[in-house]
Scaffold this motif. Structure first.
Motif, short mmCIF file in Angstrom:
data_model
loop_
_atom_site.label_atom_id
_atom_site.label_comp_id
_atom_site.label_asym_id
_atom_site.label_seq_id
_atom_site.Cartn_x
_atom_site.Cartn_y
_atom_site.Cartn_z
N ASP A 108 0.84 -1.19 0.00
CA ASP A 108 0.00 0.00 0.00
C ASP A 108 0.88 1.24 0.00
O ASP A 108 1.94 1.27 0.63
CB ASP A 108 -0.91 0.01 1.23
CG ASP A 108 -2.12 0.92 1.04
OD1 ASP A 108 -2.50 1.17 -0.12
OD2 ASP A 108 -2.68 1.37 2.05
N ILE A 109 0.44 2.27 -0.70
CA ILE A 109 1.20 3.51 -0.78
C ILE A 109 0.92 4.34 0.47
O ILE A 109 -0.24 4.61 0.79
CB ILE A 109 0.79 4.32 -2.02
CG1 ILE A 109 0.96 3.50 -3.29
CG2 ILE A 109 1.60 5.61 -2.11
CD1 ILE A 109 0.38 4.16 -4.53
N PRO A 110 1.96 4.76 1.18
CA PRO A 110 1.73 5.61 2.36
C PRO A 110 1.02 6.91 1.98
O PRO A 110 1.20 7.43 0.87
CB PRO A 110 3.16 5.89 2.86
CG PRO A 110 3.97 4.73 2.36
CD PRO A 110 3.38 4.38 1.03
N ASN A 111 0.21 7.44 2.88
CA ASN A 111 -0.55 8.65 2.59
C ASN A 111 0.32 9.86 2.33
O ASN A 111 -0.09 10.80 1.65
CB ASN A 111 -1.51 8.95 3.75
CG ASN A 111 -2.65 7.96 3.84
OD1 ASN A 111 -3.12 7.45 2.82
ND2 ASN A 111 -3.10 7.67 5.05
N ASP A 112 1.55 9.87 2.87
CA ASP A 112 2.44 11.01 2.69
C ASP A 112 3.44 10.80 1.56
O ASP A 112 4.42 11.55 1.43
CB ASP A 112 3.19 11.33 3.99
CG ASP A 112 4.06 10.17 4.47
OD1 ASP A 112 3.99 9.07 3.86
OD2 ASP A 112 4.80 10.36 5.45
N ALA A 113 3.21 9.79 0.70
CA ALA A 113 4.12 9.52 -0.42
C ALA A 113 4.07 10.67 -1.43
O ALA A 113 3.05 11.34 -1.58
CB ALA A 113 3.76 8.20 -1.08
N THR A 114 5.17 10.85 -2.14
CA THR A 114 5.27 11.89 -3.17
C THR A 114 5.23 11.25 -4.56
O THR A 114 5.98 10.30 -4.83
CB THR A 114 6.59 12.67 -3.03
OG1 THR A 114 6.63 13.31 -1.76
CG2 THR A 114 6.72 13.72 -4.13
N PHE A 115 4.35 11.75 -5.41
CA PHE A 115 4.26 11.25 -6.78
C PHE A 115 5.44 11.74 -7.60
O PHE A 115 5.71 12.93 -7.69
CB PHE A 115 2.95 11.70 -7.42
CG PHE A 115 2.79 11.29 -8.85
CD1 PHE A 115 2.51 9.96 -9.17
CD2 PHE A 115 2.93 12.21 -9.87
CE1 PHE A 115 2.36 9.57 -10.49
CE2 PHE A 115 2.77 11.83 -11.20
CZ PHE A 115 2.49 10.50 -11.51
N MET A 116 6.17 10.79 -8.23
CA MET A 116 7.35 11.15 -9.01
C MET A 116 7.09 11.17 -10.52
O MET A 116 7.68 11.93 -11.25
CB MET A 116 8.48 10.17 -8.71
CG MET A 116 9.03 10.29 -7.30
SD MET A 116 9.76 11.92 -6.97
CE MET A 116 11.19 11.86 -8.05
N GLY A 117 6.19 10.30 -10.99
CA GLY A 117 5.93 10.30 -12.42
C GLY A 117 5.36 8.98 -12.88
O GLY A 117 5.13 8.06 -12.09
N THR A 118 5.11 8.89 -14.18
CA THR A 118 4.57 7.69 -14.81
C THR A 118 5.58 7.15 -15.81
O THR A 118 6.17 7.92 -16.57
CB THR A 118 3.26 8.00 -15.53
OG1 THR A 118 2.30 8.48 -14.58
CG2 THR A 118 2.70 6.76 -16.22
N ILE A 119 5.81 5.84 -15.78
CA ILE A 119 6.74 5.23 -16.72
C ILE A 119 6.07 4.04 -17.40
O ILE A 119 5.12 3.46 -16.88
CB ILE A 119 8.04 4.75 -16.04
CG1 ILE A 119 7.74 3.71 -14.95
CG2 ILE A 119 8.81 5.92 -15.45
CD1 ILE A 119 8.99 3.09 -14.34
N ASN A 120 6.57 3.71 -18.57
CA ASN A 120 6.12 2.52 -19.30
C ASN A 120 7.20 1.45 -19.22
O ASN A 120 8.33 1.67 -19.67
CB ASN A 120 5.84 2.86 -20.77
CG ASN A 120 4.54 3.63 -20.94
OD1 ASN A 120 3.46 3.08 -20.75
ND2 ASN A 120 4.66 4.90 -21.28
#
Length: 213
Positions: A108-120
């Motif tokens: 599970d992703i922690p609530n305080d995680a930072t979104f870095m980007g989307t990759i393929n």
């Protein structure tokens, strides 16, 4: 094997599309297999897991027959909301009940995680040969480290890398079904019901991740 892990690390750490409007998603119920390896490729554990996303419960049973002597033999039942977990020895019908000081885990992703980007991963232009994932990062103050987590658009975890002051390892999730196939695995076994809560030694941080460090 080491080259493959290095490539995965590079892909996960070089996601470059930043966006502040993204919020951490939460994985559904899951049954599948989990592999924990050091960045050098050494197997720390491999086994089946069952995860209740609503109840915040996780059962992980490592496979002692896995073809390497470095795989840990563990049977863990964790109740994250309650802050307790059980180390189960079904063979000897024994159990230890302990306090969870840190509830972070790779499903599970922690609530305080930072979104870095989307990759393929793979090829986005060839049908069936690629997968789009979101990458989330964050720190782990209790463990003096940080993590990088890749999940699908449907919030199924693919891999998570953990970097600790003295070690680094990667958790891979495979053969996932978005259901709980055996609910009894998330019920406290009879051999654990009368167990008292063990005292935690000063300075010890119990968590799912610390079982492998």
């Amino acid at each position: 094997m080491y080259a493959a892990i290095t490539l995965l690390v590079f892909m996960c750490l070089t996601a470059s599309t930043y966006a502040d409007h993204h919020h951490p998603c939460h994985a559904p119920n899951m049954t599948g297999f989990m592999s924990l390896r050091s960045m050098k490729g050494d197997v720390k554990a491999y086994g089946a897991f069952t995860y209740d996303s609503m109840g915040k419960k996780l059962r992980f049973r490592s496979n002692e027959s896995y073809p390497t002597n470095t795989s840990l033999g563990l049977d863990l039942l964790m109740f994250f909301d309650e802050g307790i977990f059980y180390e189960i020895d079904s063979k000897n019908q024994s159990c230890e009940k302990k306090t969870l000081q840190c509830t972070q885990h790779p499903l599970d992703i922690p609530n305080d995680a930072t979104f870095m980007g989307t990759i393929n991963v793979g090829s986005p232009s060839i049908e069936g040969e690629g997968i789009k994932t979101n990458v989330w990062t964050g720190s782990m103050p209790d463990m003096k480290g940080h993590y990088s987590m890749s999940v699908t658009m449907g919030c199924l975890p693919v891999c998570t890398m953990y970097f600790h002051e003295s070690s680094a390892f990667i958790v891979s999730i495979t053969e996932v079904d978005s259901e709980i196939k055996d609910p009894d695995l998330l019920v406290v076994p009879s051999c654990c019901l009368a167990q008292p809560l063990e005292e935690t030694p000063e300075g010890t941080v119990n968590s799912f991740l610390n079982e492998f460090m």
